[in-house]
Scaffold this motif. Structure first.
Motif, PDB file in Angstrom:
ATOM      1  N   PRO A  62      52.732  49.151  48.720  1.00 59.00           N
ATOM      2  CA  PRO A  62      50.762  49.521  49.584  1.00 59.00           C
ATOM      3  C   PRO A  62      49.751  49.386  48.230  1.00 59.00           C
ATOM      4  O   PRO A  62      50.608  49.553  47.319  1.00 59.00           O
ATOM      5  N   ASN A  63      48.877  49.073  48.431  1.00 55.17           N
ATOM      6  CA  ASN A  63      47.883  49.061  46.927  1.00 55.17           C
ATOM      7  C   ASN A  63      48.809  48.363  46.473  1.00 55.17           C
ATOM      8  O   ASN A  63      48.365  49.592  45.307  1.00 55.17           O
ATOM      9  N   GLN A  64      49.299  47.387  46.044  1.00 55.26           N
ATOM     10  CA  GLN A  64      49.893  46.936  45.111  1.00 55.26           C
ATOM     11  C   GLN A  64      49.348  46.630  43.840  1.00 55.26           C
ATOM     12  O   GLN A  64      49.250  47.164  42.832  1.00 55.26           O
ATOM     13  N   ASP A  65      47.721  46.215  44.455  1.00 57.67           N
ATOM     14  CA  ASP A  65      46.910  46.048  43.091  1.00 57.67           C
ATOM     15  C   ASP A  65      46.163  47.358  42.402  1.00 57.67           C
ATOM     16  O   ASP A  65      46.408  46.655  40.935  1.00 57.67           O
ATOM     17  N   PHE A  66      46.136  47.749  43.299  1.00 56.91           N
ATOM     18  CA  PHE A  66      45.444  49.465  42.087  1.00 56.91           C
ATOM     19  C   PHE A  66      46.622  50.012  41.604  1.00 56.91           C
ATOM     20  O   PHE A  66      46.790  50.267  40.409  1.00 56.91           O
ATOM     21  N   ILE A  67      48.174  49.297  41.986  1.00 53.03           N
ATOM     22  CA  ILE A  67      48.949  50.626  41.627  1.00 53.03           C
ATOM     23  C   ILE A  67      49.499  50.087  40.556  1.00 53.03           C
ATOM     24  O   ILE A  67      49.562  50.187  38.815  1.00 53.03           O
ATOM     25  N   LEU A  68      48.873  47.954  40.104  1.00 50.75           N
ATOM     26  CA  LEU A  68      49.450  47.879  39.033  1.00 50.75           C
ATOM     27  C   LEU A  68      48.347  48.224  38.362  1.00 50.75           C
ATOM     28  O   LEU A  68      48.047  48.279  36.914  1.00 50.75           O
ATOM     29  N   ASN A  69      46.871  48.240  38.748  1.00 55.07           N
ATOM     30  CA  ASN A  69      46.471  48.163  37.206  1.00 55.07           C
ATOM     31  C   ASN A  69      46.056  49.960  36.860  1.00 55.07           C
ATOM     32  O   ASN A  69      45.905  50.365  35.532  1.00 55.07           O
ATOM     33  N   THR A  70      46.825  50.478  37.936  1.00 52.95           N
ATOM     34  CA  THR A  70      46.969  51.790  36.703  1.00 52.95           C
ATOM     35  C   THR A  70      48.604  51.937  36.503  1.00 52.95           C
ATOM     36  O   THR A  70      47.444  52.525  34.785  1.00 52.95           O
ATOM     37  N   ILE A  71      49.170  51.405  36.607  1.00 46.14           N
ATOM     38  CA  ILE A  71      50.130  51.289  35.635  1.00 46.14           C
ATOM     39  C   ILE A  71      49.868  51.162  33.696  1.00 46.14           C
ATOM     40  O   ILE A  71      49.777  50.994  32.763  1.00 46.14           O
ATOM     41  N   PRO A 120      36.416  48.608  36.532  1.00 54.52           N
ATOM     42  CA  PRO A 120      36.704  48.062  35.447  1.00 54.52           C
ATOM     43  C   PRO A 120      35.845  47.598  34.582  1.00 54.52           C
ATOM     44  O   PRO A 120      34.629  47.579  34.133  1.00 54.52           O
ATOM     45  N   LEU A 121      36.423  48.032  33.508  1.00 57.44           N
ATOM     46  CA  LEU A 121      36.029  48.137  32.334  1.00 57.44           C
ATOM     47  C   LEU A 121      36.116  47.261  30.954  1.00 57.44           C
ATOM     48  O   LEU A 121      36.071  46.481  30.177  1.00 57.44           O
ATOM     49  N   ILE A 122      37.599  47.283  31.359  1.00 59.06           N
ATOM     50  CA  ILE A 122      38.790  46.319  30.639  1.00 59.06           C
ATOM     51  C   ILE A 122      39.197  44.700  30.530  1.00 59.06           C
ATOM     52  O   ILE A 122      39.068  44.058  30.591  1.00 59.06           O
ATOM     53  N   PHE A 123      39.462  45.313  32.664  1.00 58.51           N
ATOM     54  CA  PHE A 123      40.549  44.743  32.981  1.00 58.51           C
ATOM     55  C   PHE A 123      40.997  44.749  34.234  1.00 58.51           C
ATOM     56  O   PHE A 123      40.278  46.068  34.880  1.00 58.51           O
ATOM     57  N   ILE A 124      40.788  43.919  35.367  1.00 61.89           N
ATOM     58  CA  ILE A 124      41.261  44.621  36.878  1.00 61.89           C
ATOM     59  C   ILE A 124      42.337  43.947  36.970  1.00 61.89           C
ATOM     60  O   ILE A 124      42.694  41.979  36.434  1.00 61.89           O
TER      61      ILE A 124
END
Length: 370
Positions: A62-71, A120-124
């Motif tokens: 769940p919330n895969q994109d948020f997890i990837l962005n956090t990592i 989002p400042l560098i990437f998303i």
């Protein structure tokens, strides 16, 4: 998906940290910085591996994109501590203003990376794909400039005179720049972060090489380095200066060997500072030093005369820089042994004259009353 290149890099990192543990020459503070930066690098590479795992599992998270962005954002935040710790060496020549600049600049890179988790400042990250924003290239360019500035500030001044380490530092720059190009143009973070791990190895070799070739008392090049360098100049024109300190025995006999060691260090550090950029200073024996320079004797002798019979740099102690020296200009066809022998003879002649002069002065002193 397993990134096998990262596994290899992690093994190399652990090997370097193990080697540091066994090394008894490198200063504890430098070793500590390598240990901590090595741990950060392992976390960085592990984070990239975790990113690949989460992306590979797809919608099972769940919330895969948020997890990837956090990592990814946390991985970015690791880079600056790694760079700063690795390059935090030889701070003697660093001014207070430069220290303040480092402490004020570094945290901003980390803060921007952490904020990128929510803003989002560098990437998303969308649909398990990282999308670089316009700020990404600016961030990367500033990060590279910061890295190069620290490398120059802390490393070049340490290794400026030693050719082998110049090559190692050039390799570090090339590898890191290639990694950043891969990141900027192909979103290839595996290569980018792997390049920092490889740079870690080359920086370790540069530091280990510096300590292996440095006299631990005086902090100038040692006899091992001297022998290697003498072989490398066999077919070159070179000026050879042989030094021998005056009065070391007196310090050892009257004030103890610790005072004599301080006198040796004061001479070596002051002489190296005054002769900086003109050649290389080696400690070849107890109170014997050799200076090798591509410059002509006529350019060096005025510098020596300014040093002779003057006080050493106050930071090393209140000592008179009294020494004897001999200069020999080595032609390309002359052997290094023959040129060194000529320099030694001239130095010995100057030392004999020094002692004769001091004996005459002692004999002319008024005698005390019985």
């Amino acid at each position: 998906m397993i990134i096998y290149s990262h596994l290899i890099e992690i093994v190399i990192l652990f090997y370097i940290m193990y080697s540091l543990r066994q090394d008894q020459i490198i200063e504890p503070e430098v070793k500590k910085n390598f240990y901590i930066s090595g741990v950060f690098l392992v976390c960085l590479l592990t984070g990239n591996q975790l990113w690949q795992l989460v992306a590979h599992l797809g919608n099972e998270w769940p919330n895969q994109d948020f997890i990837l962005n956090t990592i990814d954002s946390i991985c970015y935040a690791f880079i600056l501590p790694v760079i700063s710790l690795l390059l935090w060496i030889n701070q003697e020549n660093v001014t207070l203003q430069q220290r303040i600049l480092v402490r004020m600049t570094g945290p901003w890179f980390i803060l921007i990376a952490i904020l990128n988790i929510w803003i989002p400042l560098i990437f998303i990250t969308k649909n398990a794909q990282m999308i670089q924003l316009p700020g990404s290239r600016i961030y990367t360019a500033l990060e590279v400039l910061y890295f190069l500035w620290l490398l120059y500030r802390y490393y070049v001044h340490s290794f400026a005179q030693y050719p082998k380490d110049k090559v190692l530092l050039a390799m570090v720059v090339i590898i890191v720049v290639i990694g950043q190009i891969a990141e900027a143009h192909q979103n290839n973070y595996t290569t980018s972060w792997g390049s920092i791990a490889i740079a870690y190895y080359f920086l370790y070799r540069a530091v280990a090489n510096l300590y292996e070739n440095t006299d631990q008392l005086t902090h100038v090049f040692n006899y091992y380095s001297y022998v290697n360098h003498m072989r490398s100049i066999e077919k070159k024109n070179m000026t050879i200066i042989a030094f021998d300190l005056n009065g070391l025995k007196q310090y050892n006999d009257t004030e103890g060997h610790q005072k004599g060691d301080e006198y040796l260090t004061a001479f070596a550090q002051t002489a190296q500072k005054k002769l900086w950029g003109k050649g290389m200073l080696f400690r070849t024996g107890g109170d014997e030093f050799v200076f090798l320079s591509p410059q002509k004797p006529g350019e060096l002798e005025p510098v020596l005369e300014k040093i002779l019979e003057k006080k050493c740099d106050p930071k090393y102690g209140d000592y008179l820089l009294s020494f004897s020296y001999g200069i020999a200009e080595k032609a390309a066809e002359e052997s290094t042994e023959a040129a060194c022998a000529r320099a030694d003879r001239k130095m010995y002649d100057m030392k004999m004259e020094y002692y004769r002069t001091h004996e005459r002065r002692a004999n002319n002193l008024p005698k005390g009353k019985e």
